[in-house]
Structures are given as C-alpha cells and as structure tokens.
Design a protein around this motif. Structure first.
Motif, PDB file in Angstrom:
ATOM      1  N   CYS A 134     -12.632  -6.377   0.705  1.00 46.42           N
ATOM      2  CA  CYS A 134     -12.327  -5.116   0.018  1.00 46.42           C
ATOM      3  C   CYS A 134     -12.903  -3.916   0.759  1.00 46.42           C
ATOM      4  N   PRO A 135     -12.055  -3.016   1.248  1.00 46.83           N
ATOM      5  CA  PRO A 135     -12.589  -1.830   1.936  1.00 46.83           C
ATOM      6  C   PRO A 135     -13.308  -0.869   0.993  1.00 46.83           C
ATOM      7  N   TYR A 136     -12.942  -0.882  -0.284  1.00 43.53           N
ATOM      8  CA  TYR A 136     -13.622   0.008  -1.235  1.00 43.53           C
ATOM      9  C   TYR A 136     -15.050  -0.457  -1.500  1.00 43.53           C
ATOM     10  N   CYS A 137     -15.265  -1.759  -1.377  1.00 44.13           N
ATOM     11  CA  CYS A 137     -16.614  -2.304  -1.568  1.00 44.13           C
ATOM     12  C   CYS A 137     -17.462  -2.221  -0.296  1.00 44.13           C
ATOM     13  N   HIS A 138     -16.835  -2.375   0.874  1.00 48.54           N
ATOM     14  CA  HIS A 138     -17.618  -2.527   2.101  1.00 48.54           C
ATOM     15  C   HIS A 138     -17.116  -1.711   3.290  1.00 48.54           C
ATOM     16  N   GLY A 139     -15.982  -1.018   3.134  1.00 46.19           N
ATOM     17  CA  GLY A 139     -15.389  -0.326   4.274  1.00 46.19           C
ATOM     18  C   GLY A 139     -16.245   0.788   4.848  1.00 46.19           C
ATOM     19  N   TYR A 140     -16.960   1.494   4.005  1.00 43.42           N
ATOM     20  CA  TYR A 140     -17.768   2.621   4.486  1.00 43.42           C
ATOM     21  C   TYR A 140     -18.826   2.161   5.475  1.00 43.42           C
ATOM     22  N   GLU A 141     -19.403   0.985   5.222  1.00 40.43           N
ATOM     23  CA  GLU A 141     -20.483   0.478   6.069  1.00 40.43           C
ATOM     24  C   GLU A 141     -19.988   0.064   7.457  1.00 40.43           C
ATOM     25  N   VAL A 142     -18.692  -0.165   7.628  1.00 36.42           N
ATOM     26  CA  VAL A 142     -18.154  -0.552   8.941  1.00 36.42           C
ATOM     27  C   VAL A 142     -17.101   0.455   9.405  1.00 36.42           C
ATOM     28  N   LYS A 143     -17.202   1.668   8.899  1.00 39.76           N
ATOM     29  CA  LYS A 143     -16.236   2.706   9.278  1.00 39.76           C
ATOM     30  C   LYS A 143     -16.298   2.949  10.785  1.00 39.76           C
ATOM     31  N   ASN A 144     -15.129   3.165  11.365  1.00 41.68           N
ATOM     32  CA  ASN A 144     -14.965   3.490  12.788  1.00 41.68           C
ATOM     33  C   ASN A 144     -15.412   2.383  13.743  1.00 41.68           C
ATOM     34  N   GLU A 145     -15.682   1.194  13.212  1.00 40.78           N
ATOM     35  CA  GLU A 145     -16.084   0.076  14.071  1.00 40.78           C
ATOM     36  C   GLU A 145     -14.846  -0.692  14.564  1.00 40.78           C
ATOM     37  N   LYS A 146     -15.064  -1.514  15.583  1.00 38.12           N
ATOM     38  CA  LYS A 146     -14.005  -2.411  16.043  1.00 38.12           C
ATOM     39  C   LYS A 146     -13.729  -3.416  14.929  1.00 38.12           C
ATOM     40  N   THR A 147     -12.513  -3.405  14.427  1.00 33.33           N
ATOM     41  CA  THR A 147     -12.197  -4.159  13.219  1.00 33.33           C
ATOM     42  C   THR A 147     -10.920  -4.960  13.403  1.00 33.33           C
ATOM     43  N   ALA A 148     -10.895  -6.146  12.808  1.00 34.58           N
ATOM     44  CA  ALA A 148      -9.701  -6.991  12.817  1.00 34.58           C
ATOM     45  C   ALA A 148      -9.277  -7.303  11.394  1.00 34.58           C
ATOM     46  N   ILE A 149      -8.002  -7.565  11.237  1.00 33.16           N
ATOM     47  CA  ILE A 149      -7.439  -8.016   9.967  1.00 33.16           C
ATOM     48  C   ILE A 149      -6.765  -9.346  10.227  1.00 33.16           C
TER      49      ILE A 149
END
Length: 303
Positions: A134-149
């Motif tokens: 869930c980005p609403y629960c945890h997205g802020y903490e990894v904002k602008n990082e290298k991310t995969a889905i």
C-alpha cells in the motif's frame, strides 16, 4: 476461563477487534475477545497514515489498545485459536483449539486475511518491510527511490500509474510474458516506466531490505522498494463454515452496518475490505461494535 456466556464474542483481537471491544465495553456489554496473536502486519516495522500513531510500531499500537480496552471490566480476553462456531437458534457456540466452548448472542469476525506468499526466494523475508502492498501506508518512506512493481495486465498498468505518484524511478516486472496491450505499454514507456518480462528468481536483501531483483536469466535490477499484491485467503475458515458469503475478492460480504448474510454474525477490518490499513480497521471495528450494541438493545425491547 470460568465465564462461559457472553453477549458478544469477537474473534480476532487486533486493531479492528479491539476497537469493537472498546465500543462494546463502553456500552456495558459482556464481551469475549479470542485472539491467537498472529496479526498479518507483525513483520512490518512501522505503521503509517493513522493520525496520533503515525510511525509507531504495529505491536506498540495494539499493546496500547489492549491495555486501554482492558480498563473496561466487562471485556474479557482469551489467548488461543477459535476453530469452530455453531449457531443454535439465537445463540452461538464457539469452540477453541483447546476444547473450551463459549456462548454468545452475537459474533464479530475481525480475523484479517492470510497472504499467499509467492515462491520467490527472499520475498517472505522482505514482505512488509521493503516489499509493500500500500503506497498510502508506506509510499512516503520510499518516495523517489528506485522502485519496482510486480504485476501484470490491467492491474499492472493501473498499479504503475498509482505508484508513479510517489516515484518516477519505476519499473514494472510482469514476472513472465507481459499481458499489457500495446497502448498500455506505450503509455507506461512514455512515462519512463521500464518493463521487465523475465521471470523473477529471487530478491537479494539485507535483513528484509531489498537490494536487487534477480531474474531467472541472471539479470539484476537494483531497487530499494517493491510493490506487490499477492493473492490471499481468509485467515479464519469459520465464517464460511457458518454460511457467510464471500465476494469475488474472497472477502467477507458485509452491508453498510458490517452485517454478514448470517443473522447475528458481523465482520470488520481486513477480512471485509481491500483497503488494508490500521485506520480503516479501527473505523470499521468501532462502528461494528456500536451496531451490535444497538441490535442487542432492539432485541431486548421486543421481548
């Protein structure tokens, strides 16, 4: 436990169950909370997007909640696993794994769901820490990082659009041949989303914090966070055994009052909604407790 008869039995003593217990305790109801101590977010280091508790450890929130609910002396706790529930006229008999039987007028399931972790080495160790749902629960903490889905098809397309709000350094791993149509593929590529179709072999990580995705062709992709929505099932089989209907998402069907299709049976929290967050679990549990109390009052006034 000496007391066997209650007005309400709550199966599941995490955020939603405890919130319901507080509503009912403040309504002077005799309540039993049965909990086996295995919340689905037990590996998550911090909970977010719940005002007054933002950034706290989930276990700290639940411990504080239980302490506050314990203030209400009509609420009782049983540490153990409920394995069976039978409806007999206007009463329910709930049996635990140790063979104890408790009786109540109403039952609330706040039992959550069980994630079915894919067979990707390292996934389970990273789940809830750097592999997120869930980005609403945890997205802020990894904002602008290298991310995969990890997703495919329509879900992968919509998930990539959503997560791009938190980072533009984004790649979509379809874990096999892409099911995106041509238009979806071009749209994502035009927004800088890289698409990887190779199957995933493992996650390289340090104490649950992912470092690389390793594909079966041995290609490595560096990431700091992964979003995934693995399939799940009901954590507790009792609602189905009682006759409670599930929806197409395998969630317990409830109406606007948190009632199931079985009279006297309610459900709240993660077992009823795809919006899995502490705040929503608390909200639905608190509301369910109030509704149950009102139903008990109405029944008593018709006697």
């Amino acid at each position: 436990m000496e007391q066997q008869n209650f007005e309400v039995i709550i199966i599941g003593g995490s955020y939603s169950g405890l919130s319901a217990a507080m509503s009912l305790g403040r309504s002077l109801r005799q309540v039993l909370v049965i909990d086996s101590g295995l919340p689905c977010n037990r590996q998550t280091p911090h909970s977010h997007n719940f005002i007054t508790h933002d950034g706290e450890k989930p276990a700290v929130i639940s411990a504080k909640a239980k302490l506050q609910v314990d203030f209400y002396k009509t609420v009782h706790f049983y540490n153990g696993l409920a394995v069976k529930a039978v409806k007999k006229e206007n009463r329910f008999e709930v049996t635990t794994a140790s063979g104890e039987v408790f009786i109540s007028r109403k039952v609330l399931f706040a039992t959550g769901v069980k994630d079915l972790i894919p067979e990707i080495k390292g996934f389970a160790e990273c789940w809830g820490i750097s592999v997120l749902h869930c980005p609403y629960c945890h997205g802020y903490e990894v904002k602008n990082e290298k991310t995969a889905i990890i997703a495919n098809g329509e879900m992968g397309f919509e998930y990539a659009k959503l997560i791009s709000n938190w980072t533009k350094d984004l790649r979509l791993c379809t874990n096999g041949k892409s099911e995106l149509n041509l238009e979806q593929t071009k749209t994502l590529e035009n927004h800088g989303v890289q698409i990887f179709e190779d199957e995933i072999e493992s996650f390289e990580h340090q104490d649950g914090y992912i470092q690389n995705i390793v594909f079966k062709n041995q290609q490595k992709v560096e990431v700091k966070a992964v979003y995934a929505k693995p399939p799940f099932e009901q954590h507790c089989p009792i609602p189905e055994a009682l006759g409670c209907e599930l929806n197409e998402q395998s969630l317990i069907k409830v109406d606007a009052m948190q009632k199931t299709n079985v009279s006297g049976v309610f459900a709240s929290g993660d077992c009823t909604t795809p919006m899995r967050s502490v705040a929503i679990a608390v909200s639905t549990g608190s509301f369910a407790g109030a509704v149950i109390n009102k139903e008990l009052i109405d029944e008593d006034y018709t006697k």
